[in-house]
Write a protein that holds these residues in place. Structure first.
Motif, PDB file in Angstrom:
ATOM      1  N   PRO A   1      39.660  44.960  51.062  1.00 28.92           N
ATOM      2  CA  PRO A   1      38.985  45.570  52.217  1.00 28.92           C
ATOM      3  C   PRO A   1      39.331  47.053  52.394  1.00 28.92           C
ATOM      4  O   PRO A   1      38.467  47.866  52.739  1.00 28.92           O
ATOM      5  CB  PRO A   1      39.478  44.738  53.408  1.00 28.92           C
ATOM      6  N   ILE A   2      40.598  47.390  52.147  1.00 28.75           N
ATOM      7  CA  ILE A   2      41.006  48.791  52.278  1.00 28.75           C
ATOM      8  C   ILE A   2      40.353  49.625  51.187  1.00 28.75           C
ATOM      9  O   ILE A   2      39.859  50.730  51.432  1.00 28.75           O
ATOM     10  CB  ILE A   2      42.544  48.911  52.217  1.00 28.75           C
TER      11      ILE A   2
ATOM     12  N   ASN B   1      37.540  49.037  49.692  1.00 28.05           N
ATOM     13  CA  ASN B   1      36.115  49.192  50.013  1.00 28.05           C
ATOM     14  C   ASN B   1      35.893  50.264  51.070  1.00 28.05           C
ATOM     15  O   ASN B   1      34.957  51.070  50.982  1.00 28.05           O
ATOM     16  CB  ASN B   1      35.529  47.860  50.492  1.00 28.05           C
ATOM     17  N   SER B   2      36.767  50.274  52.071  1.00 29.03           N
ATOM     18  CA  SER B   2      36.634  51.266  53.146  1.00 29.03           C
ATOM     19  C   SER B   2      36.811  52.688  52.607  1.00 29.03           C
ATOM     20  O   SER B   2      36.073  53.611  52.977  1.00 29.03           O
ATOM     21  CB  SER B   2      37.664  51.002  54.252  1.00 29.03           C
ATOM     22  N   ILE B   3      37.782  52.857  51.723  1.00 26.46           N
ATOM     23  CA  ILE B   3      38.029  54.182  51.151  1.00 26.46           C
ATOM     24  C   ILE B   3      36.865  54.602  50.266  1.00 26.46           C
ATOM     25  O   ILE B   3      36.418  55.760  50.295  1.00 26.46           O
ATOM     26  CB  ILE B   3      39.350  54.180  50.357  1.00 26.46           C
ATOM     27  N   GLU B   4      36.345  53.667  49.475  1.00 24.74           N
ATOM     28  CA  GLU B   4      35.210  53.974  48.606  1.00 24.74           C
ATOM     29  C   GLU B   4      33.988  54.402  49.430  1.00 24.74           C
ATOM     30  O   GLU B   4      33.290  55.353  49.072  1.00 24.74           O
ATOM     31  CB  GLU B   4      34.875  52.758  47.746  1.00 24.74           C
ATOM     32  N   GLN B   5      33.746  53.708  50.533  1.00 25.13           N
ATOM     33  CA  GLN B   5      32.603  54.052  51.377  1.00 25.13           C
ATOM     34  C   GLN B   5      32.793  55.413  52.038  1.00 25.13           C
ATOM     35  O   GLN B   5      31.843  56.202  52.173  1.00 25.13           O
ATOM     36  CB  GLN B   5      32.379  52.967  52.420  1.00 25.13           C
ATOM     37  N   ALA B   6      34.042  55.711  52.429  1.00 28.72           N
ATOM     38  CA  ALA B   6      34.319  57.015  53.043  1.00 28.72           C
ATOM     39  C   ALA B   6      34.120  58.148  52.028  1.00 28.72           C
ATOM     40  O   ALA B   6      33.618  59.222  52.364  1.00 28.72           O
ATOM     41  CB  ALA B   6      35.743  57.050  53.587  1.00 28.72           C
TER      42      ALA B   6
ATOM     43  N   ALA C   1      24.975  55.836  54.317  1.00 24.10           N
ATOM     44  CA  ALA C   1      26.271  55.173  54.188  1.00 24.10           C
ATOM     45  C   ALA C   1      26.760  55.230  52.750  1.00 24.10           C
ATOM     46  O   ALA C   1      25.978  55.352  51.803  1.00 24.10           O
ATOM     47  CB  ALA C   1      26.154  53.725  54.649  1.00 24.10           C
TER      48      ALA C   1
ATOM     49  N   SER D   1      30.083  51.402  47.131  1.00 24.54           N
ATOM     50  CA  SER D   1      31.319  51.161  46.373  1.00 24.54           C
ATOM     51  C   SER D   1      31.075  51.022  44.879  1.00 24.54           C
ATOM     52  O   SER D   1      31.999  50.705  44.135  1.00 24.54           O
ATOM     53  CB  SER D   1      32.023  49.908  46.893  1.00 24.54           C
TER      54      SER D   1
END
Length: 655
Positions: free
Chosen positions: A175-176, A178-183, A600, A603
């Protein structure tokens, strides 16, 4: 032995790390657990102590290592401050904590692991394989035994087992990740309008009164550090060549005859080719199909070689040369793989080769022209021969001059002139040399070291260190000969010491004028940009105001050349109602950013391929620090009064 050390400096640094540095290497894990503290302890670590002697030795080793790795660019004064001393002491504490943990848990490594670790050291290998002979030579040159080295390596590997598994097993949760990849991949479409400060400079006026006011209000910004004016002698290849006698034609011809092979022009052939490619990992059937196609094309070309270029454009699978009719240009013998050279250098002018199996597939070569090996005549290479002869003579002359220079500057400590007269050198002068740097030429004026052709030599840390040594600065003696590189040496002496001072206003008025002009131009650009920003926000949303550039699709992973400040502003702006405008002041002026679209992140971007590994490494490093912090807490570290003295740089009793 010294030649070996000079030619294997990287290896010597490795062995210094393993065998000499007590702050980073061990003679044995158990040695620290039974360590008997000296009378002058700095820090207590779980009953063990880090002493003044150990700290002083670590500082000497740190200095030696940095000087070896940065001979011309390292200034020892960069370590002579409390933050540097504190960092070193903390590293010793960390090391002691790890040693104690390894000892307590009885961490060790097997003989097999030790052998594998030593064999994997590149500096101990020959052609990619561990060399027992190299290993023996290296240890002998260092005056070390295999037992010493292996015991040290075993200790190092044992200590690595304290934190090593922490980093190896570190894993960033999905999950972390994925969040970094999206950011990183979140995208904005923006346009920019720049208000450059330089565009407003023509409307700015700076008066003499403005300069005087700034000068009076900012003396500390203008203050020059303590500096010296110097004399120096420079010995290099150019200086060694100055005193050489003329070389006769007879001597040059003799050298030419002795080295005639050196002046051979290798055989070369001008080639064109047609490539029928074979994919990597191709099957035998695929290779046979490609060969048959190449043979058919070769037969077609052989029927009429004048069609070679047209056939190459149509059928060659080398995209880079096909459009040029297959032309490769001149190929010099010795520059290609032997299998290809055997084929192409067997061709006569105008001949065509059969298909040749080579890199990428099957090649059909046409020899457009052929030139055999040729020995250049003496007249053709006379100037080159003369240069080579003079350089060889200069090398011998340089060695002789260097030996004499060393003696002369010591024998005549109060002047460089006797050495200059004896060697035919010129005593040069320079000014504006401070402890940390060469001062800008526009602040020093004529004779500034920074504007000298020898600025690189005079700015070398070793030269500046010598100039501010007690022998040269206080006793007014010559320095010793400072070797900048194998073919550059310098000796220096101080003529004048100038204290730190604020230069007269006439010396810095142009600098002040430039600074005021830059400040006021920037302020004008910012004012214009902010005014325009307010107007843009009131205009119709759909219309792009004049002056904005083409749209750019940006993200953190693909910034399109924009700076971080602009990217941050674009990605942090609210996107509920687009377009939206943001303003940014930077060193060049003011930028208005029009944000038109937002999407958006994803990933699956190929640019993120290495991200999981990089994050895991960072995560592992953070976890290592956390574990080390916990171990430090358990070790009950206690700073003793002597540590404050050591960190303050006061003379230590153990050094």
């Amino acid at each position: 032995m010294f030649d070996f050390i000079r030619t294997h400096q990287r290896l010597m640094q490795l062995l210094l790390l393993v065998l000499i540095l007590p702050s980073f290497a061990l003679i044995g894990v158990s040695g620290y657990s039974t360590y008997v503290s000296g009378d002058h302890d700095l820090v207590k670590v779980a009953g063990s102590a880090i002493t003044v002697q150990e700290f002083d030795q670590a500082r000497r080793n740190q200095l030696q290592q940095l000087q070896q790795s940065n001979p011309g660019g390292f200034d020892p004064s960069s370590l002579d401050n409390e933050p540097a001393r504190k960092a070193l002491l903390e590293s010793l504490i960390d090391r002691r904590v790890l040693v104690l943990a390894a000892t307590k848990e009885r961490f060790n490594v097997s003989d097999r692991t030790l052998r594998q670790a030593i064999a994997s050291i590149p500096e101990l290998q020959v052609n990619g394989q561990f060399s027992a002979e190299r290993y023996s030579d290296v240890l002998k040159s260092m005056g070390a035994t295999s037992k010493d080295f292996e015991q040290s390596r075993r200790a190092e590997l044992s200590i690595d087992r304290v934190l090593g598994p922490v980093a190896i097993t570190a894993h960033v949760p999905k999950p972390i990740l994925n969040s970094i990849e999206q950011a990183l991949t979140a995208q904005r479409t923006v346009r920019l309008r720049t208000y450059a400060a330089a565009d407003y400079a023509k409307d700015i006026t700076v008066t003499d009164a403005d300069i005087k006011a700034w000068y009076d209000q900012n003396p500390q910004k203008l203050k020059l550090p303590e500096q010296v004016s110097i004399q120096y002698l420079l010995l290099n290849e150019a200086a060694a060549m100055q005193g050489l006698p003329a070389t006769s034609t007879h001597d040059l011809q003799k050298y030419y005859e002795q080295n005639k092979a050196h002046y051979a022009q290798p055989a070369r052939v001008m080639l064109s080719h047609i490539l029928i490619s074979v994919p990597v990992g191709a099957t035998d059937a695929q290779r046979e199909t490609a060969l048959q196609k190449a043979q058919q094309i070769a037969k077609e070309v052989a029927a009429d070689k004048s069609n070679f270029a047209d056939i190459a454009r149509a059928q060659s699978q080398d995209a880079g040369t096909a459009k040029e009719g297959g032309r490769l240009g001149w190929i010099t013998k010795g520059s290609w793989p032997a299998t290809l050279e055997t084929a192409v250098f067997a061709l006569k002018k105008g001949e065509l080769s059969a298909p040749v199996d080579g890199p990428g597939g099957y090649h059909i070569f046409l020899a457009d022209d052929v030139q055999p090996e040729k020995i250049q005549s003496f007249d053709e290479v006379k100037s080159k021969v003369e240069t080579e002869v003079r350089r060889q003579l200069a090398a011998d002359h340089f060695a002789d001059m260097a030996t004499k220079l060393t003696s002369l500057v010591y024998d005549n400590q109060s002047s460089l002139q006797p050495a200059a007269d004896t060697l035919g050198l010129k005593v040069k002068t320079a000014s504006g040399i401070a402890r940390e740097r060469l001062l800008p030429a526009d602040e020093i004026g004529d004779g500034a070291a920074a504007a000298s052709p020898d600025a690189a030599v005079l700015g070398d840390a070793r030269v500046r260190r010598a100039l501010f040594s007690s022998q040269v600065l206080v006793d007014k003696q010559n320095s010793g000969v400072i070797e900048i590189s194998p073919d550059t040496m310098v000796a220096v002496r101080v003529q004048k010491l100038s204290p730190a001072q604020v230069p007269a206003i006439d010396k810095v008025s142009s600098l002040i004028r430039q600074q005021l002009l830059a400040e006021r131009s920037l302020a004008a650009a910012e004012k214009a940009g902010e005014s325009a920003l307010a107007g843009f926000e009131k205009e119709a949303a759909a219309k792009v105001p004049d002056g904005f550039g083409a749209p750019l699709a940006i993200s953190r992973i693909n910034p399109q050349g924009l700076d971080k400040q602009t990217i941050d502003v674009a990605l942090s702006a609210s996107t509920q109602s687009l377009p939206v405008y943001q303003g940014i002041k930077n060193a060049q002026g003011y930028v208005v950013v029009r944000i038109e679209q937002a999407s958006a992140g994803k990933s699956d971007n190929p640019l993120l391929a290495t991200l999981p590994t990089e994050l895991s490494q960072a995560w592992g490093h953070a976890q290592e620090n956390a574990v080390l912090g916990a171990l430090r807490s358990e070790s009950k570290i206690k700073m003793l009064p002597e540590a404050d003295k050591a960190l303050a740089g006061e003379a230590t009793q153990g050094g």
